[in-house]
Motif scaffolding. Structure first.
Motif, PDB file in Angstrom:
ATOM      1  N   THR A   1       0.843  -1.195   0.000  1.00  0.00           N
ATOM      2  CA  THR A   1       0.000   0.000   0.000  1.00  0.00           C
ATOM      3  C   THR A   1       0.878   1.246   0.000  1.00  0.00           C
ATOM      4  O   THR A   1       2.069   1.178   0.320  1.00  0.00           O
ATOM      5  CB  THR A   1      -0.909   0.044   1.248  1.00  0.00           C
ATOM      6  OG1 THR A   1      -0.084   0.196   2.416  1.00  0.00           O
ATOM      7  CG2 THR A   1      -1.765  -1.210   1.367  1.00  0.00           C
ATOM      8  N   ASN A   2       0.270   2.375  -0.312  1.00  0.00           N
ATOM      9  CA  ASN A   2       1.000   3.647  -0.330  1.00  0.00           C
ATOM     10  C   ASN A   2       0.387   4.689   0.593  1.00  0.00           C
ATOM     11  O   ASN A   2       0.776   5.845   0.558  1.00  0.00           O
ATOM     12  CB  ASN A   2       1.051   4.200  -1.755  1.00  0.00           C
ATOM     13  CG  ASN A   2       1.875   3.318  -2.666  1.00  0.00           C
ATOM     14  OD1 ASN A   2       2.972   2.911  -2.312  1.00  0.00           O
ATOM     15  ND2 ASN A   2       1.323   2.985  -3.822  1.00  0.00           N
ATOM     16  N   GLY A   3      -0.582   4.289   1.425  1.00  0.00           N
ATOM     17  CA  GLY A   3      -1.242   5.236   2.316  1.00  0.00           C
ATOM     18  C   GLY A   3      -0.594   5.291   3.686  1.00  0.00           C
ATOM     19  O   GLY A   3       0.601   5.007   3.847  1.00  0.00           O
ATOM     20  N   ASP A   4      -1.374   5.661   4.680  1.00  0.00           N
ATOM     21  CA  ASP A   4      -0.886   5.742   6.054  1.00  0.00           C
ATOM     22  C   ASP A   4      -0.422   4.370   6.536  1.00  0.00           C
ATOM     23  O   ASP A   4      -0.991   3.339   6.162  1.00  0.00           O
ATOM     24  CB  ASP A   4      -1.994   6.237   6.987  1.00  0.00           C
ATOM     25  CG  ASP A   4      -2.327   7.707   6.751  1.00  0.00           C
ATOM     26  OD1 ASP A   4      -1.485   8.436   6.183  1.00  0.00           O
ATOM     27  OD2 ASP A   4      -3.432   8.122   7.138  1.00  0.00           O
ATOM     28  N   PHE A   5       0.600   4.389   7.395  1.00  0.00           N
ATOM     29  CA  PHE A   5       1.117   3.134   7.936  1.00  0.00           C
ATOM     30  C   PHE A   5       1.714   3.354   9.318  1.00  0.00           C
ATOM     31  O   PHE A   5       2.083   4.465   9.680  1.00  0.00           O
ATOM     32  CB  PHE A   5       2.156   2.510   6.994  1.00  0.00           C
ATOM     33  CG  PHE A   5       3.360   3.390   6.722  1.00  0.00           C
ATOM     34  CD1 PHE A   5       4.517   3.268   7.478  1.00  0.00           C
ATOM     35  CD2 PHE A   5       3.336   4.326   5.698  1.00  0.00           C
ATOM     36  CE1 PHE A   5       5.624   4.064   7.228  1.00  0.00           C
ATOM     37  CE2 PHE A   5       4.434   5.136   5.436  1.00  0.00           C
ATOM     38  CZ  PHE A   5       5.591   5.007   6.206  1.00  0.00           C
ATOM     39  N   LEU A   6       1.790   2.271  10.059  1.00  0.00           N
ATOM     40  CA  LEU A   6       2.463   2.248  11.358  1.00  0.00           C
ATOM     41  C   LEU A   6       3.745   1.455  11.188  1.00  0.00           C
ATOM     42  O   LEU A   6       3.725   0.337  10.661  1.00  0.00           O
ATOM     43  CB  LEU A   6       1.579   1.574  12.415  1.00  0.00           C
ATOM     44  CG  LEU A   6       2.222   1.385  13.794  1.00  0.00           C
ATOM     45  CD1 LEU A   6       2.516   2.725  14.467  1.00  0.00           C
ATOM     46  CD2 LEU A   6       1.327   0.529  14.686  1.00  0.00           C
ATOM     47  N   VAL A   7       4.860   2.037  11.625  1.00  0.00           N
ATOM     48  CA  VAL A   7       6.145   1.351  11.619  1.00  0.00           C
ATOM     49  C   VAL A   7       6.411   0.826  13.023  1.00  0.00           C
ATOM     50  O   VAL A   7       6.213   1.542  14.010  1.00  0.00           O
ATOM     51  CB  VAL A   7       7.298   2.305  11.222  1.00  0.00           C
ATOM     52  CG1 VAL A   7       8.638   1.571  11.238  1.00  0.00           C
ATOM     53  CG2 VAL A   7       7.044   2.923   9.871  1.00  0.00           C
ATOM     54  N   ILE A   8       6.848  -0.411  13.099  1.00  0.00           N
ATOM     55  CA  ILE A   8       7.236  -1.020  14.376  1.00  0.00           C
ATOM     56  C   ILE A   8       8.748  -1.209  14.365  1.00  0.00           C
ATOM     57  O   ILE A   8       9.288  -1.887  13.482  1.00  0.00           O
ATOM     58  CB  ILE A   8       6.538  -2.372  14.588  1.00  0.00           C
ATOM     59  CG1 ILE A   8       5.018  -2.216  14.503  1.00  0.00           C
ATOM     60  CG2 ILE A   8       6.959  -2.985  15.921  1.00  0.00           C
ATOM     61  CD1 ILE A   8       4.272  -3.545  14.504  1.00  0.00           C
ATOM     62  N   HIS A   9       9.412  -0.609  15.343  1.00  0.00           N
ATOM     63  CA  HIS A   9      10.870  -0.744  15.482  1.00  0.00           C
ATOM     64  C   HIS A   9      11.218  -1.251  16.876  1.00  0.00           C
ATOM     65  O   HIS A   9      10.437  -1.114  17.816  1.00  0.00           O
ATOM     66  CB  HIS A   9      11.557   0.613  15.296  1.00  0.00           C
ATOM     67  CG  HIS A   9      11.715   1.051  13.883  1.00  0.00           C
ATOM     68  ND1 HIS A   9      12.161   0.239  12.866  1.00  0.00           N
ATOM     69  CD2 HIS A   9      11.505   2.266  13.314  1.00  0.00           C
ATOM     70  CE1 HIS A   9      12.219   0.922  11.737  1.00  0.00           C
ATOM     71  NE2 HIS A   9      11.815   2.152  11.982  1.00  0.00           N
ATOM     72  N   ARG A  10      12.422  -1.784  17.001  1.00  0.00           N
ATOM     73  CA  ARG A  10      13.034  -2.113  18.297  1.00  0.00           C
ATOM     74  C   ARG A  10      12.160  -3.021  19.162  1.00  0.00           C
ATOM     75  O   ARG A  10      11.996  -2.779  20.359  1.00  0.00           O
ATOM     76  CB  ARG A  10      13.427  -0.825  19.034  1.00  0.00           C
ATOM     77  CG  ARG A  10      14.496  -0.069  18.295  1.00  0.00           C
ATOM     78  CD  ARG A  10      14.982   1.167  18.982  1.00  0.00           C
ATOM     79  NE  ARG A  10      14.147   2.348  18.816  1.00  0.00           N
ATOM     80  CZ  ARG A  10      13.979   3.027  17.689  1.00  0.00           C
ATOM     81  NH1 ARG A  10      14.571   2.636  16.586  1.00  0.00           N
ATOM     82  NH2 ARG A  10      13.216   4.102  17.657  1.00  0.00           N
ATOM     83  N   VAL A  11      11.631  -4.064  18.579  1.00  0.00           N
ATOM     84  CA  VAL A  11      10.823  -5.029  19.336  1.00  0.00           C
ATOM     85  C   VAL A  11      11.751  -5.878  20.193  1.00  0.00           C
ATOM     86  O   VAL A  11      12.725  -6.449  19.697  1.00  0.00           O
ATOM     87  CB  VAL A  11      10.010  -5.938  18.382  1.00  0.00           C
ATOM     88  CG1 VAL A  11       9.314  -7.047  19.158  1.00  0.00           C
ATOM     89  CG2 VAL A  11       9.014  -5.112  17.591  1.00  0.00           C
ATOM     90  N   ALA A  12      11.441  -5.957  21.473  1.00  0.00           N
ATOM     91  CA  ALA A  12      12.245  -6.772  22.390  1.00  0.00           C
ATOM     92  C   ALA A  12      11.344  -7.338  23.478  1.00  0.00           C
ATOM     93  O   ALA A  12      10.496  -6.637  24.012  1.00  0.00           O
ATOM     94  CB  ALA A  12      13.360  -5.931  23.019  1.00  0.00           C
ATOM     95  N   VAL A  13      11.554  -8.619  23.782  1.00  0.00           N
ATOM     96  CA  VAL A  13      10.802  -9.305  24.834  1.00  0.00           C
ATOM     97  C   VAL A  13      11.750  -9.599  25.982  1.00  0.00           C
ATOM     98  O   VAL A  13      12.879 -10.052  25.769  1.00  0.00           O
ATOM     99  CB  VAL A  13      10.169 -10.607  24.292  1.00  0.00           C
ATOM    100  CG1 VAL A  13       9.496 -11.389  25.411  1.00  0.00           C
ATOM    101  CG2 VAL A  13       9.167 -10.305  23.187  1.00  0.00           C
ATOM    102  N   SER A  14      11.286  -9.375  27.192  1.00  0.00           N
ATOM    103  CA  SER A  14      12.071  -9.658  28.394  1.00  0.00           C
ATOM    104  C   SER A  14      12.361 -11.152  28.510  1.00  0.00           C
ATOM    105  O   SER A  14      11.501 -11.988  28.222  1.00  0.00           O
ATOM    106  CB  SER A  14      11.293  -9.199  29.627  1.00  0.00           C
ATOM    107  OG  SER A  14      11.871  -9.710  30.804  1.00  0.00           O
ATOM    108  N   ASP A  15      13.569 -11.469  28.956  1.00  0.00           N
ATOM    109  CA  ASP A  15      13.927 -12.873  29.217  1.00  0.00           C
ATOM    110  C   ASP A  15      12.919 -13.536  30.154  1.00  0.00           C
ATOM    111  O   ASP A  15      12.666 -14.733  30.053  1.00  0.00           O
ATOM    112  CB  ASP A  15      15.321 -12.968  29.856  1.00  0.00           C
ATOM    113  CG  ASP A  15      16.461 -12.811  28.854  1.00  0.00           C
ATOM    114  OD1 ASP A  15      16.193 -12.748  27.628  1.00  0.00           O
ATOM    115  OD2 ASP A  15      17.621 -12.735  29.305  1.00  0.00           O
TER     116      ASP A  15
END
Length: 168
Positions: A86-100
């Motif tokens: 798509t070329n419209g609005d979007f959400l970017v997700i960065h730096r995903v991290a889960v606790s040990d």
């Protein structure tokens, strides 16, 4: 098990940084080159939080996971070798991290589902995300959740696999 998404607080920067350091170490042990160059770091976390982009998944009163969320702003995504869906609005997700402390409990999948709901609540129906070609854990999650491979983008001199999911 109750869990929810909320904005990270400035007082939580050190906790979030510790979670990111755990993820950095997991990537290193997996043989991945992702996040092995001093990025992200505590200053990045503090900037995420102060700019309102840092979010945590809280479970059992503890921070179980972290992600930085950005609407419509990722310059690296303008130059994709391939094509976005798509070329419209979007959400970017960065730096995903889960606790040990929460590994193996489906937290990353729960986080992505909450982020999909978050995007829709903001009337945005596209999520774009990128990861290293050798981050097998994230590649598995993206495949499991039906994110579609769109091509490659470049960050700090390195190629990254770019994915998009169109939400309904």
């Amino acid at each position: 098990m109750e869990h929810f998404l909320r904005k990270a607080l400035p007082s939580e920067a050190e906790i979030i940084w510790n979670i990111l350091q755990q993820a950095i170490e997991r990537r290193r042990k997996d043989g991945s080159r992702q996040w092995q160059d001093g990025y992200p770091n505590l200053e990045v976390v503090k900037m995420d939080i102060s700019s309102g982009k840092g979010y945590v998944l809280e479970r059992e009163g503890k921070i179980a996971a972290y992600a930085a969320l950005v609407f419509n702003d990722e310059p690296a995504y303008d130059e994709i070798e391939g094509n976005w869906l798509t070329n419209g609005d979007f959400l970017v997700i960065h730096r995903v991290a889960v606790s040990d402390d929460f590994l193996g409990k489906g937290i990353a999948v729960s986080l992505f589902k909450l982020l999909e709901d978050f995007a829709k609540e903001h009337h945005v129906f596209s999520i774009k995300v990128d990861t290293n070609f050798d981050n097998l854990a994230m590649l598995h999650i993206l495949e499991k959740l039906n994110y579609q491979y769109c091509g490659e983008v470049y960050f700090r001199g390195g190629a990254r696999k770019a994915f998009e999911k169109v939400l309904s």
